[in-house]
Design a protein around this motif. Structure first.
Motif, PDB file in Angstrom:
ATOM      1  N   THR A   8      10.642  -5.997   0.382  1.00  0.00           N
ATOM      2  CA  THR A   8       9.916  -5.136   1.626  1.00  0.00           C
ATOM      3  C   THR A   8      10.534  -4.043   2.080  1.00  0.00           C
ATOM      4  O   THR A   8      10.081  -2.717   2.080  1.00  0.00           O
ATOM      5  CB  THR A   8       9.948  -6.398   2.920  1.00  0.00           C
ATOM      6  N   GLN A   9      11.823  -3.971   1.975  1.00  0.00           N
ATOM      7  CA  GLN A   9      12.725  -2.920   2.260  1.00  0.00           C
ATOM      8  C   GLN A   9      12.595  -1.730   1.271  1.00  0.00           C
ATOM      9  O   GLN A   9      12.338  -0.579   1.596  1.00  0.00           O
ATOM     10  CB  GLN A   9      14.260  -3.087   2.280  1.00  0.00           C
TER      11      GLN A   9
ATOM     12  N   LEU B 100       9.152   3.707  -0.170  1.00  0.00           N
ATOM     13  CA  LEU B 100       8.377   4.515  -0.899  1.00  0.00           C
ATOM     14  C   LEU B 100       7.906   5.626  -0.572  1.00  0.00           C
ATOM     15  O   LEU B 100       7.182   5.555   0.399  1.00  0.00           O
ATOM     16  CB  LEU B 100       7.604   3.693  -1.788  1.00  0.00           C
ATOM     17  N   GLN B 101       7.933   6.776  -1.076  1.00  0.00           N
ATOM     18  CA  GLN B 101       7.173   8.291  -0.817  1.00  0.00           C
ATOM     19  C   GLN B 101       5.597   8.112  -1.700  1.00  0.00           C
ATOM     20  O   GLN B 101       5.801   7.408  -2.903  1.00  0.00           O
ATOM     21  CB  GLN B 101       7.910   9.437  -1.071  1.00  0.00           C
ATOM     22  N   ASP B 102       4.811   8.865  -1.459  1.00  0.00           N
ATOM     23  CA  ASP B 102       3.702   9.008  -2.078  1.00  0.00           C
ATOM     24  C   ASP B 102       3.881   9.115  -3.705  1.00  0.00           C
ATOM     25  O   ASP B 102       3.076   8.618  -4.409  1.00  0.00           O
ATOM     26  CB  ASP B 102       2.562  10.074  -1.370  1.00  0.00           C
ATOM     27  N   GLU B 103       4.578  10.081  -3.862  1.00  0.00           N
ATOM     28  CA  GLU B 103       4.682  10.537  -5.381  1.00  0.00           C
ATOM     29  C   GLU B 103       5.806   9.302  -6.185  1.00  0.00           C
ATOM     30  O   GLU B 103       5.729   9.507  -7.321  1.00  0.00           O
ATOM     31  CB  GLU B 103       5.496  11.791  -5.440  1.00  0.00           C
ATOM     32  N   GLN B 104       6.119   8.389  -5.324  1.00  0.00           N
ATOM     33  CA  GLN B 104       6.777   7.265  -6.067  1.00  0.00           C
ATOM     34  C   GLN B 104       5.857   6.146  -6.430  1.00  0.00           C
ATOM     35  O   GLN B 104       6.392   4.965  -6.972  1.00  0.00           O
ATOM     36  CB  GLN B 104       8.198   6.879  -5.309  1.00  0.00           C
ATOM     37  N   LEU B 105       4.759   6.329  -6.013  1.00  0.00           N
ATOM     38  CA  LEU B 105       3.941   4.770  -6.191  1.00  0.00           C
ATOM     39  C   LEU B 105       3.320   4.737  -7.505  1.00  0.00           C
ATOM     40  O   LEU B 105       2.793   5.346  -8.179  1.00  0.00           O
ATOM     41  CB  LEU B 105       2.553   5.084  -5.319  1.00  0.00           C
ATOM     42  N   SER B 106       4.040   3.597  -8.361  1.00  0.00           N
ATOM     43  CA  SER B 106       3.648   3.374  -9.544  1.00  0.00           C
ATOM     44  C   SER B 106       3.765   1.859  -9.858  1.00  0.00           C
ATOM     45  O   SER B 106       4.492   0.994  -8.803  1.00  0.00           O
ATOM     46  CB  SER B 106       4.733   4.139 -10.423  1.00  0.00           C
TER      47      SER B 106
ATOM     48  N   THR C  60       1.049  -3.439  -1.858  1.00  0.00           N
ATOM     49  CA  THR C  60       1.663  -3.408  -0.373  1.00  0.00           C
ATOM     50  C   THR C  60       1.948  -2.084  -0.066  1.00  0.00           C
ATOM     51  O   THR C  60       1.833  -1.720   1.275  1.00  0.00           O
ATOM     52  CB  THR C  60       2.933  -4.232  -0.671  1.00  0.00           C
ATOM     53  N   ALA C  61       2.280  -0.920  -0.880  1.00  0.00           N
ATOM     54  CA  ALA C  61       2.478   0.353  -0.421  1.00  0.00           C
ATOM     55  C   ALA C  61       1.371   0.906   0.143  1.00  0.00           C
ATOM     56  O   ALA C  61       1.487   1.571   0.913  1.00  0.00           O
ATOM     57  CB  ALA C  61       3.148   1.095  -1.528  1.00  0.00           C
ATOM     58  N   VAL C  62       0.046   0.646  -0.445  1.00  0.00           N
ATOM     59  CA  VAL C  62      -1.016   1.223   0.008  1.00  0.00           C
ATOM     60  C   VAL C  62      -1.471   0.451   1.222  1.00  0.00           C
ATOM     61  O   VAL C  62      -2.241   0.943   2.256  1.00  0.00           O
ATOM     62  CB  VAL C  62      -1.977   1.110  -1.089  1.00  0.00           C
ATOM     63  N   MET C  63      -1.238  -0.711   1.495  1.00  0.00           N
ATOM     64  CA  MET C  63      -1.434  -1.577   2.879  1.00  0.00           C
ATOM     65  C   MET C  63      -0.707  -0.658   3.898  1.00  0.00           C
ATOM     66  O   MET C  63      -1.204  -0.479   5.071  1.00  0.00           O
ATOM     67  CB  MET C  63      -0.827  -3.039   2.406  1.00  0.00           C
ATOM     68  N   ILE C  64       0.528  -0.315   3.508  1.00  0.00           N
ATOM     69  CA  ILE C  64       1.305   0.409   4.683  1.00  0.00           C
ATOM     70  C   ILE C  64       0.629   1.478   5.223  1.00  0.00           C
ATOM     71  O   ILE C  64       0.463   2.114   6.315  1.00  0.00           O
ATOM     72  CB  ILE C  64       2.967   0.499   4.141  1.00  0.00           C
ATOM     73  N   ARG C  65       0.195   2.338   4.079  1.00  0.00           N
ATOM     74  CA  ARG C  65      -0.560   3.620   4.309  1.00  0.00           C
ATOM     75  C   ARG C  65      -1.944   3.290   4.924  1.00  0.00           C
ATOM     76  O   ARG C  65      -1.945   4.272   5.792  1.00  0.00           O
ATOM     77  CB  ARG C  65      -0.682   4.391   3.002  1.00  0.00           C
ATOM     78  N   ALA C  66      -2.596   2.330   4.850  1.00  0.00           N
ATOM     79  CA  ALA C  66      -3.850   1.968   5.604  1.00  0.00           C
ATOM     80  C   ALA C  66      -3.104   1.639   7.043  1.00  0.00           C
ATOM     81  O   ALA C  66      -4.022   2.067   7.885  1.00  0.00           O
ATOM     82  CB  ALA C  66      -4.449   0.745   4.961  1.00  0.00           C
ATOM     83  N   TYR C  67      -2.332   0.987   7.159  1.00  0.00           N
ATOM     84  CA  TYR C  67      -1.564   0.505   8.570  1.00  0.00           C
ATOM     85  C   TYR C  67      -1.453   1.767   9.160  1.00  0.00           C
ATOM     86  O   TYR C  67      -1.776   2.146  10.332  1.00  0.00           O
ATOM     87  CB  TYR C  67      -0.382  -0.378   8.355  1.00  0.00           C
TER      88      TYR C  67
END
Length: 236
Positions: free
Chosen positions: A201-202, A207-213, A64-71
């Protein structure tokens, strides 16, 4: 959430997140079939616990975090970032089955969206074909969903909720068939997940990029075992 979004945007979200969208989501169980076979998930309660822990710690948060970045990449017309996040998500998939699922569903969304030929959004300079090419082939489902949501100008928070709700709906439907559970029990489960979906969702939006895990080893092990499971109803 932006409560002022247009009725048309809301309808677009309902269409994009619908189980009826012809991308094959119904044919996957995300390892749930293995868990039911092993007796790990065998009741309404245990299915709820599995979904809750996936929302808190699992791979769905990462996707979902990557979906946000694609958006966001589509909105800013940053085609390099779109391709980067697609490759990044491919590398993050733990098993061949999970990767194949993401690619098959993502490519199906892209093909469907191109066939629908939605009009170019206001102030956009890149066509849908340009964006699809930038994302790359094969395209992960999260990337394709984010691309479509941004192109349809759906509110970001609503898009995240729709993405998570679609994931939960598909797995609950799989659980209803596999455990089995009654349809009413499945709908009760979905209703009980509302608080978790909103909270997740919130958290993901912040999340920041360095927090993606993620801590998805349970899903990874279930997926690996599913490949050699003797009887299977689902593809993963």
């Amino acid at each position: 959430m932006n409560h002022q979004q247009s009725p048309n945007s809301l309808l677009n979200l309902l269409q994009l997140a619908s189980p009826a969208l012809p991308v094959g989501a119904y044919s996957y169980s995300d390892g749930l079939e293995t868990l039911v076979e092993a007796g790990v998930v065998n009741t309404q309660r245990s299915l709820w616990q599995w979904l809750e822990q996936e929302l808190r710690y699992g791979a769905i948060r990462l996707e979902t975090a990557v979906m946000i970045r694609a958006y966001q990449s589509v909105l800013s017309e940053n085609i390099e970032a779109l391709g980067y996040w697609n490759a990044w998500l491919t590398a993050a998939k733990e098993t061949t089955e999970l990767r194949a699922q993401s690619w098959q569903m993502g490519n199906s969304v892209i093909r469907l969206f191109l066939d629908l030929s939605p009009p170019l959004p206001t102030n956009a300079t890149l066509s849908l074909q340009d964006l699809a090419s930038a994302a790359g082939t094969p395209c992960n489902y999260a990337i394709a969903f984010g691309l479509a949501a941004a192109y349809w100008q759906i509110d970001l928070t609503a898009s995240v909720l729709g993405y998570l709700h679609s994931w939960a709906s598909n797995l609950i439907n799989a659980g209803v068939k596999l455990i089995p559970l009654g349809q009413t029990a499945g709908q009760q489960l979905l209703l009980e997940l509302n608080t978790g979906l909103i909270g997740c969702t919130q958290e993901i939006l912040a999340l920041q990029d360095e927090q993606l895990s993620s801590c998805g080893w349970g899903l990874a092990l279930a997926s690996m075992a599913h490949e050699t499971q003797y009887t299977r109803l689902f593809r993963s």
